[in-house]
Write a protein that holds these residues in place. Structure first.
Motif, PDB file in Angstrom:
ATOM      1  N   ARG A 120       0.794  -1.230   0.000  1.00 57.74           N
ATOM      2  CA  ARG A 120       0.000   0.000   0.000  1.00 57.74           C
ATOM      3  C   ARG A 120       0.835   1.294   0.000  1.00 57.74           C
ATOM      4  NH1 ARG A 120      -5.124  -1.702   1.757  1.00 57.74           N
ATOM      5  NH2 ARG A 120      -4.156  -2.432   3.652  1.00 57.74           N
ATOM      6  N   PRO A 121       1.802   1.455   0.910  1.00 58.72           N
ATOM      7  CA  PRO A 121       2.474   2.773   0.939  1.00 58.72           C
ATOM      8  C   PRO A 121       3.412   3.028  -0.243  1.00 58.72           C
ATOM      9  CG  PRO A 121       3.386   1.319   2.612  1.00 58.72           C
ATOM     10  CD  PRO A 121       2.216   0.601   2.012  1.00 58.72           C
ATOM     11  N   THR A 122       3.866   1.974  -0.925  1.00 56.38           N
ATOM     12  CA  THR A 122       4.895   2.157  -1.958  1.00 56.38           C
ATOM     13  C   THR A 122       4.397   1.817  -3.356  1.00 56.38           C
ATOM     14  OG1 THR A 122       5.606  -0.108  -1.536  1.00 56.38           O
ATOM     15  CG2 THR A 122       6.805   1.632  -0.390  1.00 56.38           C
ATOM     16  N   GLY A 123       3.299   1.061  -3.452  1.00 59.81           N
ATOM     17  CA  GLY A 123       2.845   0.603  -4.765  1.00 59.81           C
ATOM     18  C   GLY A 123       3.546  -0.645  -5.233  1.00 59.81           C
ATOM     19  N   VAL A 124       4.509  -1.123  -4.432  1.00 57.38           N
ATOM     20  CA  VAL A 124       5.253  -2.336  -4.801  1.00 57.38           C
ATOM     21  C   VAL A 124       5.312  -3.257  -3.589  1.00 57.38           C
ATOM     22  CG1 VAL A 124       7.477  -3.254  -5.587  1.00 57.38           C
ATOM     23  CG2 VAL A 124       6.704  -1.036  -6.408  1.00 57.38           C
ATOM     24  N   LEU A 125       5.058  -4.534  -3.843  1.00 56.33           N
ATOM     25  CA  LEU A 125       5.216  -5.527  -2.781  1.00 56.33           C
ATOM     26  C   LEU A 125       6.707  -5.643  -2.450  1.00 56.33           C
ATOM     27  CD1 LEU A 125       3.847  -7.808  -1.094  1.00 56.33           C
ATOM     28  CD2 LEU A 125       4.228  -9.316  -3.057  1.00 56.33           C
ATOM     29  N   ILE A 126       7.041  -5.583  -1.168  1.00 51.17           N
ATOM     30  CA  ILE A 126       8.438  -5.668  -0.740  1.00 51.17           C
ATOM     31  C   ILE A 126       8.639  -6.913   0.102  1.00 51.17           C
ATOM     32  CG2 ILE A 126      10.221  -4.596   0.723  1.00 51.17           C
ATOM     33  CD1 ILE A 126       9.127  -1.891  -0.202  1.00 51.17           C
ATOM     34  N   GLU A 127       9.709  -7.647  -0.205  1.00 56.79           N
ATOM     35  CA  GLU A 127      10.085  -8.842   0.548  1.00 56.79           C
ATOM     36  C   GLU A 127      11.385  -8.525   1.266  1.00 56.79           C
ATOM     37  OE1 GLU A 127      10.960 -12.172  -2.017  1.00 56.79           O
ATOM     38  OE2 GLU A 127      11.224 -13.567  -0.356  1.00 56.79           O
ATOM     39  N   LEU A 128      11.499  -8.983   2.496  1.00 52.95           N
ATOM     40  CA  LEU A 128      12.781  -8.898   3.208  1.00 52.95           C
ATOM     41  C   LEU A 128      13.324 -10.304   3.316  1.00 52.95           C
ATOM     42  CD1 LEU A 128      11.779  -6.486   6.126  1.00 52.95           C
ATOM     43  CD2 LEU A 128      12.689  -5.907   3.857  1.00 52.95           C
ATOM     44  N   VAL A 129      14.615 -10.463   3.106  1.00 49.74           N
ATOM     45  CA  VAL A 129      15.244 -11.777   3.126  1.00 49.74           C
ATOM     46  C   VAL A 129      16.407 -11.776   4.104  1.00 49.74           C
ATOM     47  CG1 VAL A 129      16.391 -13.562   1.750  1.00 49.74           C
ATOM     48  CG2 VAL A 129      14.813 -11.986   0.633  1.00 49.74           C
ATOM     49  N   GLU A 130      16.428 -12.775   4.968  1.00 52.83           N
ATOM     50  CA  GLU A 130      17.634 -13.030   5.766  1.00 52.83           C
ATOM     51  C   GLU A 130      18.157 -14.388   5.320  1.00 52.83           C
ATOM     52  OE1 GLU A 130      17.202 -12.956  10.081  1.00 52.83           O
ATOM     53  OE2 GLU A 130      18.976 -14.235  10.282  1.00 52.83           O
ATOM     54  N   HIS A 131      19.322 -14.394   4.713  1.00 51.18           N
ATOM     55  CA  HIS A 131      19.864 -15.653   4.200  1.00 51.18           C
ATOM     56  C   HIS A 131      20.294 -16.566   5.337  1.00 51.18           C
ATOM     57  CE1 HIS A 131      19.811 -14.944  -0.097  1.00 51.18           C
ATOM     58  NE2 HIS A 131      19.982 -13.668   0.211  1.00 51.18           N
ATOM     59  N   ASP A 132      20.261 -17.874   5.072  1.00 53.68           N
ATOM     60  CA  ASP A 132      20.754 -18.839   6.040  1.00 53.68           C
ATOM     61  C   ASP A 132      22.253 -18.604   6.226  1.00 53.68           C
ATOM     62  OD1 ASP A 132      18.247 -20.031   6.248  1.00 53.68           O
ATOM     63  OD2 ASP A 132      18.622 -21.345   4.543  1.00 53.68           O
ATOM     64  N   HIS A 133      22.707 -18.636   7.483  1.00 52.55           N
ATOM     65  CA  HIS A 133      24.118 -18.324   7.739  1.00 52.55           C
ATOM     66  C   HIS A 133      24.964 -19.569   7.739  1.00 52.55           C
ATOM     67  CE1 HIS A 133      22.831 -14.267   8.505  1.00 52.55           C
ATOM     68  NE2 HIS A 133      21.944 -14.731   9.351  1.00 52.55           N
TER      69      HIS A 133
END
Ligand code: CO
Length: 133
Positions: A120-133
């Protein structure tokens, strides 16, 4: 978002084979293995470009969010993913600052823990990723 870089940019397609026949020559790279992401009802492939990737996603289930996206908007940009160091901490910080989250808790993605923010606020779906360490 306290992000280090764009992890990947995802494009929704109806047919991965047909899409790869266009994207591989366009980008001059060969896609990796197909990965089924049951949680999102999609099969995905990644095309590496330097330290980021293009993700092509095709729905495998007609009721999935990506299937609905294709019906509504057609093929095209589906989401942008940023890499973060500590996903849990980042979600807590965003929630604290009033950002609308789709996932309050990390869930399993193809390469680590992921969470989506509302477009909603950006017009684009945003994903956050934390890679396996
Ligand atoms: Co993604």
């Amino acid at each position: 978002v306290s992000a280090d870089r764009v992890d990947h940019t995802a494009i929704a397609v109806r047919d991965l084979d047909e899409a790869l026949a266009r994207f591989e020559p366009l980008l001059g790279v060969t896609a990796g293995e197909r990965v089924l992401i049951p949680d999102q009802g999609v099969v995905a492939v990644f095309l590496r470009l330097g330290d980021t990737q293009i993700e092509l996603i095709q729905p495998v289930d007609g009721g999935s969010g990506v299937a609905r996206f294709l019906d509504r908007r057609g093929e095209g940009l589906h989401h942008v993913a940023f890499e973060v160091d500590d996903l849990k901490a980042e979600l807590a910080r965003l929630e604290e600052s009033g950002v609308e989250l789709i996932d309050r808790e990390p869930r399993r993605g193809s390469h680590g823990q992921v969470a989506f923010l509302h477009p909603r606020p950006t017009g684009v779906l945003i994903e956050l990723v934390e890679h396996d360490h």
